[in-house]
Enzyme design. Structure first.
Site, PDB file in Angstrom:
ATOM      1  CD  GLU A 166      -2.858  -1.131   2.427  1.00  0.00           C
ATOM      2  OE1 GLU A 166      -2.733  -0.244   3.290  1.00  0.00           O
ATOM      3  OE2 GLU A 166      -3.797  -1.939   2.417  1.00  0.00           O
ATOM      4  CD  GLU A 365      -3.394  -5.965   3.921  1.00  0.00           C
ATOM      5  OE1 GLU A 365      -4.255  -5.188   4.395  1.00  0.00           O
ATOM      6  OE2 GLU A 365      -2.175  -5.726   3.967  1.00  0.00           O
TER       7      GLU A 365
HETATM    8  C1  BG6 Z   1      -4.345  -2.527   5.902  1.00  0.00           C
HETATM    9  C2  BG6 Z   1      -2.868  -2.416   6.225  1.00  0.00           C
HETATM   10  O1  BG6 Z   1      -4.694  -1.612   4.945  1.00  0.00           O
HETATM   11  O2  BG6 Z   1      -5.213  -2.278   6.972  1.00  0.00           O
HETATM   12  C3  BG6 Z   1      -2.533  -3.004   7.587  1.00  0.00           C
HETATM   13  O3  BG6 Z   1      -2.057  -3.039   5.242  1.00  0.00           O
HETATM   14  C4  BG6 Z   1      -3.536  -2.548   8.632  1.00  0.00           C
HETATM   15  O4  BG6 Z   1      -1.216  -2.663   7.944  1.00  0.00           O
HETATM   16  C5  BG6 Z   1      -4.947  -2.938   8.188  1.00  0.00           C
HETATM   17  O5  BG6 Z   1      -3.259  -3.099   9.891  1.00  0.00           O
HETATM   18  C6  BG6 Z   1      -6.049  -2.610   9.207  1.00  0.00           C
HETATM   19  O6  BG6 Z   1      -6.082  -1.275   9.564  1.00  0.00           O
HETATM   20  P1  BG6 Z   1      -6.935  -0.716  10.794  1.00  0.00           P
HETATM   21  O7  BG6 Z   1      -6.707   0.742  10.767  1.00  0.00           O
HETATM   22  O8  BG6 Z   1      -8.364  -1.082  10.601  1.00  0.00           O
HETATM   23  O9  BG6 Z   1      -6.404  -1.359  12.036  1.00  0.00           O
END
Ligand code: BG6
Length: 464
Positions: A166, A365
């Protein structure tokens, strides 16, 4: 209906070094920007939990890999921490880190879990941030050296490499919206940072390909399909297209086509925001594109033409060109506040098929963050996360449809394996297949979704 996936489809999850490893006294790790920011402003972090208090995978990886096996992982992505491997960002390599990553990789392989390795997940070594971080060309070269060292050390066993996770996030967080260090608002610098990340990625790809290792290299992008409020209103359509240029095509185009989107470049030129670049750098970017794309998909963007007069800065920002709006039919993740739009994952895949040569890709992801998940613990101490099963299954149905329609999608990685620390949100939103109990020395317990995922992986699909 039976949703069957192609033989060899990758089932697994993603995590990152800085979010899971923890800081162990004597491990030789250098400081990253996160250690520094937490030291300066602990109040910014949820419950004031900082980056040293992550899930202690550094000491517990064998136990954790056994749990990955139990939850059906055939593949797993994490990242090397630059500041662990090379504490000052350049120069001496930390032998403890080499031993740790060697053993971690070997343990994954011994369990038939293919390691996917990412090089940069938001964790700039502090000493390099003090030289300007991604604003500096010197840091781009330091990154290329770091990449080469990683390929030399681990490239015999790791066959899937990623240059960034990202890359838009350090741009947005660090230089536009202040949720990452150095937390400034400066669009010109933001553009320079984005350009340097792309240049760094191309340099790493060049080195990897020249080393003739048996594997592939790619990048992981968080794609946010931008839907106009009204498809028949040219102004809304134009605004959505521009949001797509800022947040998706800005990295997708150079990664896959080796060029930057013309509409974005001409706007940045008009605003005098073009970065410092050379023709030879542009040539290097053109010639060193990715072999595989990782797509992180969480939520779409709903866009309409600019109607508000609100301004985030005196100088033009992306937000001066569009407004977000609330789609009346949207379904919300009540636990996280994000829109759930499963079809968005399909639209991302179709976009790669139709506009980016159907390059091999995978979902790197996708997942559901939930606050206060302890309330779903049953009498056996297990979290009954049916909402997560429904979320993953509904997204997988669209991945399956994309496959039927010819998309070159190779696998699905959930974010994440175990609940982990997440930047300033720390442990607020839990995403894992496996719960981590912070009050009980990080005790791990597989959630209902973890057992469900094992069945999906074993059967290479599901009935629904
Ligand atoms: C993703 C990232 O976009 O979101 C991760 O790659 C991150 O590093 C994940 O932990 C979740 O984010 P959040 O802000 O909901 O904890």
């Amino acid at each position: 209906m039976k949703y069957e996936f192609p033989a060899g489809f990758w089932w697994g999850s993603a995590a990152s070094g800085p979010q899971t490893e923890g800081t162990i006294p004597g491990d030789g790790k250098g400081a990253s920007i996160w250690d520094h920011w937490y030291e300066q402003k602990p109040e910014l972090f949820f419950n004031q939990v900082g980056p040293e208090d992550t899930s202690y995978v550094y000491n517990r990886y064998k136990e954790d890999i056994a749990l990955m096996k139990k939850t059906g992982h055939t593949t797993f992505r994490t990242s090397i921490q630059w500041s662990r491997l090379i504490p000052d960002g350049v120069g001496a390599v930390n032998p403890e880190a080499v031993a740790f990553y060697n053993s971690y990789i070997d343990e994954l392989l011994a369990n038939d879990i293919e390691p996917f390795m990412n090089l940069y997940h938001f964790d700039m070594p502090l000493s390099l941030q003090q030289k300007g971080g991604w604003e500096s060309k010197e840091v781009v070269d330091a990154y290329a050296d770091y990449a080469r060292i990683c390929f030399e050390l681990f490239g015999d066993r790791v066959k899937k490499w990623f240059t960034h996770n990202e890359p838009i996030v350090p741009v947005e967080g660090g230089y536009l919206y202040q949720f990452h260090y150095p937390s400034v608002v400066d669009m010109k610098k933001a553009v320079q940072v984005a350009y340097h990340e792309t240049l760094a990625s191309a340099k790493a790809i060049k080195i990897y390909h020249e080393m003739n290792l048996d594997g592939q290299i790619g990048i992981i992008l968080n794609l946010t399909p931008s839907y106009p409020r009204n498809e028949n209103d040219p102004e809304d359509v134009k605004a959505a297209r521009l949001a797509d240029a800022f947040f998706n095509r800005s990295f997708l185009d150079p990664a896959i086509k080796g060029t930057f989107p013309e509409d974005l470049v001409s706007l940045l030129k008009e605003l005098d925001y073009l970065p410092e670049y050379t023709q030879s750098e542009l040539e290097l970017i053109k010639q060193n594109t990715i072999d595989i794309l990782g797509i992180n998909y969480y939520q779409p963007r709903r866009i309409m033409k600019k109607e508000s007069t609100e301004r985030l800065s005196d100088k033009p920002m992306p937000d001066d060109y569009f407004d977000n709006y609330i789609w009346p039919e949207r379904k919300m993740n009540p636990y996280r506040g994000w829109e759930i739009y499963e079809k968005g994952i399909y639209d991302c895949l179709i976009n790669v098929r139709d506009n980016y040569g159907n390059l091999p890709c995978f979902i790197s992801e996708n997942g559901m963050g939930v606050e206060g998940e302890e309330r779903y613990i049953n009498a056996d101490g297990r979290i009954e996360d049916d909402y997560r099963i429904e979320f993953v299954q509904n997204h997988l149905k669209y991945v399956h449809q994309a496959l039927q329609e010819g998309c070159n999608v190779k696998g699905y990685h959930m974010w994440t394996c175990m609940d982990n620390w997440s930047w300033t949100n720390a442990y607020k939103n839990r995403y894992g297949f496996i719960a981590v109990d912070l009050a009980d020395e990080g005790k791990r317990t597989i959630k209902k979704s973890g057992y469900w995922f094992k069945e999906v992986s074993d059967n290479n699909g599901f009935d629904a």
